[in-house]
Design an enzyme around this catalytic site. Structure first.
Site, PDB file in Angstrom:
ATOM      1  N   ASP A 354       0.842  -1.200   0.000  1.00 23.79           N
ATOM      2  CA  ASP A 354       0.000   0.000   0.000  1.00 23.79           C
ATOM      3  C   ASP A 354       0.867   1.236   0.000  1.00 23.79           C
ATOM      4  O   ASP A 354       1.879   1.297   0.682  1.00 23.79           O
ATOM      5  CB  ASP A 354      -0.942  -0.009   1.200  1.00 23.79           C
ATOM      6  N   THR A 355       0.405   2.277  -0.726  1.00 23.06           N
ATOM      7  CA  THR A 355       1.317   3.306  -1.168  1.00 23.06           C
ATOM      8  C   THR A 355       0.550   4.575  -1.504  1.00 23.06           C
ATOM      9  O   THR A 355      -0.635   4.516  -1.807  1.00 23.06           O
ATOM     10  CB  THR A 355       2.044   2.806  -2.439  1.00 23.06           C
ATOM     11  N   VAL A 356       1.236   5.724  -1.490  1.00 26.85           N
ATOM     12  CA  VAL A 356       0.657   6.915  -2.105  1.00 26.85           C
ATOM     13  C   VAL A 356       1.626   7.450  -3.146  1.00 26.85           C
ATOM     14  O   VAL A 356       2.846   7.381  -2.985  1.00 26.85           O
ATOM     15  CB  VAL A 356       0.327   8.018  -1.081  1.00 26.85           C
ATOM     16  N   ILE A 371       6.788   8.978  -4.833  1.00 26.79           N
ATOM     17  CA  ILE A 371       5.994   7.893  -4.258  1.00 26.79           C
ATOM     18  C   ILE A 371       6.526   7.560  -2.864  1.00 26.79           C
ATOM     19  O   ILE A 371       7.734   7.593  -2.624  1.00 26.79           O
ATOM     20  CB  ILE A 371       6.004   6.662  -5.192  1.00 26.79           C
ATOM     21  N   SER A 373       5.675   5.026   0.769  1.00 22.88           N
ATOM     22  CA  SER A 373       4.937   3.802   1.072  1.00 22.88           C
ATOM     23  C   SER A 373       5.332   3.172   2.402  1.00 22.88           C
ATOM     24  O   SER A 373       6.469   3.283   2.852  1.00 22.88           O
ATOM     25  CB  SER A 373       5.196   2.782  -0.048  1.00 22.88           C
TER      26      SER A 373
END
Length: 533
Positions: A354-356, A371, A373
């Site tokens: 899961d990451t932004v 990015i 995470s």
């Protein structure tokens, strides 16, 4: 153009600057920084720090960070590897002697978090505002509170088991034994204090002193091998990006240990086909076959290129592209294999979120692709109790047997799924882009770029398009893919199933130099938004 009578989003067009993130508060923060005179890096760091507060199960200061930054005038982007390294005591021999395994909630899945150091280096090299100023919005949301958005709340609910197993994490993220309700205000005061310390002391406030001691102490209580020296030695690296050419554009990715190389390998194979002319069934089949081949090579050959032999040049060569293309049968699914010989020589046996992501283009045309995470939802679920730092579990990607390129080792980085992307043409940035979603991300880069460059979709439509992912023993299909296409894939031998969760998120900003405008898109699978002015 989309059907305005149907639900959906339009691209956001802007004349000066644009931002796209997966959370509205992060997008708003970045726009505010830009309007106050900050550049793309200033806006991106302020935004990602906010997201580490308001979307804590997807990202955090206890995670890792990568970026590609294309300042105006640069012929290629600068690549930053802000991923963490394993403790000095972590060796395959130690794990063999102790019968220890790296599990999702194990302290052995925690490498030294790299995000804070990466932010600092990026700001010092390319920003115009000090890190102390850029952290203030995040500090405010952590201290005063933020409202739980719908997708964040949905993810929080499904990830309850991860934090429920750690008493400190449960007390913080499950107040009263339950996840906070969508639309409610939530606060993280201990995290606010830690962010304030970082603002005052810089990275030393995280990697040394009481915050580091708190993280090390908690990890050691659980059997981790981490030391204060491991944290003090943490350093991000400027690295040389890898690239390929696709449909007249240069596509840049961070090098291994990231998986961006796999995206480039897939694009090279797809260059043999007129993808835009294929039927939905043929395109999905081609994507699946190409994906299986690239990911099989990734799982066997990728690792920390600073400490292991990763045949980057060979995997981007005409020889590999020809072999991969020749192995595809458009009429049936085939198992992947390692080829040609040079790859077989390096390969070791291997059985294998899961990451932004955010992007910014400022008024001067500087483009940031970034990015951040904690890997899986809520990372390891391990919370350092005094500092409020939730620790990621990126080390879960390591192997524990000796000899594999991705085997754990002192100071080594694991294979990473998080990958920022940058599209360029004629030495100028065209689009910072990225897709979240764990292992899906390399395939996500391919589907996003192919949607724009092969199918003529606009940036938002390319993000909205239903996705597919062939990995492991199944081909996952999002709900927007027709039952007829699914049946056709099964008939060709694919183990096609409906994806149990949305396949990632994503953002992109397209720089139209002819029109002098920007077009930004933000994935509807998340809560975020694109804004520009």
């Amino acid at each position: 153009m989309r059907d305005f009578s149907a639900p959906g989003r339009s691209p956001v067009y802007a004349a000066n600057a644009a931002v796209a993130t997966s959370h509205p508060l992060a997008t708003l923060t970045a726009i505010e920084v830009l309007r106050m005179g900050g550049n793309a890096v200033d806006a991106g760091i302020a935004a990602v720090a906010v997201q580490c507060v308001v979307d804590p199960l997807m990202t955090g200061i206890g995670g890792d960070c990568f970026s590609l930054y294309a300042p105006v005038g640069a012929s290629a982007p600068n690549a930053l590897d802000g991923s963490g390294r394993a403790p000095a005591a972590a060796t395959p021999e130690w794990y063999a002697a102790h019968g220890a395994a790296i599990t999702p909630t194990s302290p052995h899945a925690v490498t030294v978090p790299g995000a804070v150091g990466a932010w600092d280096l990026l700001v010092r090299q390319h920003g115009t505002r000090p890190l102390s100023e850029l952290l203030q919005p995040a500090i405010g949301y952590a201290e005063d509170g933020f409202v739980i958005q719908q997708r964040v709340g949905w993810d929080w609910q499904r990830c309850i088991p991860r934090v429920a197993g750690d008493p400190h994490a449960a007390a913080t993220y499950l107040p009263g034994g339950a996840a906070p309700a969508i639309g409610n205000v939530f606060r993280l005061p201990r995290l606010a204090a830690t962010l304030r310390r970082i603002a005052e002391e810089g990275p030393r406030g995280f990697y040394e002193g009481p915050v580091a001691a708190d993280m090390v102490r908690r990890l050691n209580e659980l059997g981790g091998l981490h030391t204060m020296d491991d944290f003090a030695a943490a350093r991000p690296d400027m690295v040389t990006p890898v690239s390929t050419r696709y449909r007249g554009y240069d596509v840049y990715e961070c090098p291994p240990a990231g998986q961006g190389l796999a995206a480039l390998m897939m694009l090279n194979v797809l260059s043999h086909y007129d993808v835009g002319a294929l039927s939905d069934l043929d395109r999905l089949h081609l994507f699946a076959e190409t994906c299986k081949q690239a990911y099989h090579h990734r799982d066997v050959l990728f690792g920390d290129a600073a400490l292991a032999r990763v045949p980057v040049e060979h995997l981007l060569s005409d020889a590999w592209k020809a072999a991969a293309h020749g192995a595809i049968d458009m009429g049936r699914a085939r198992p992947p294999e390692i080829y040609p010989e040079i790859a077989r020589e390096i390969a070791q046996e291997r059985a294998h979120k899961d990451t932004v992501y955010l992007c910014v283009v400022d008024r001067d045309g500087n483009a940031l692709s970034l990015i951040n995470s904690v890997f899986q939802g809520f990372g390891s679920g391990i919370l350092a109790p005094e500092s409020g730092v939730l620790l990621h579990n990126r080390g879960l990607s390591f192997r524990t047997e000796a000899g594999h390129p991705n085997s754990i080792g002192p100071g080594k980085r694991p294979m990473h799924t998080i990958i920022p992307g940058m599209l360029m043409k004629d030495g100028q940035a065209v689009a910072p882009f990225g897709v979240m979603g764990g292992h899906y991300q390399a395939m996500g880069h391919v589907e996003l770029l192919s949607g724009i460059l092969d199918r003529g979709l606009d940036v938002q439509a390319a993000l909205d398009a239903p996705r597919s992912f062939a990995y492991g023993d199944s081909l996952e299909l999002e709900g927007g893919i027709s039952d007829a296409a699914m049946a056709g894939l099964i008939e060709r031998g694919h183990s096609a199933i409906r994806a149990p969760l949305p396949l990632g998120g994503g953002q992109i900003i397209w720089i139209d130099r002819t029109a002098g405008t920007l077009a930004a898109g933000s994935d509807p699978r998340k809560d975020g938004a694109a804004l520009g002015y």
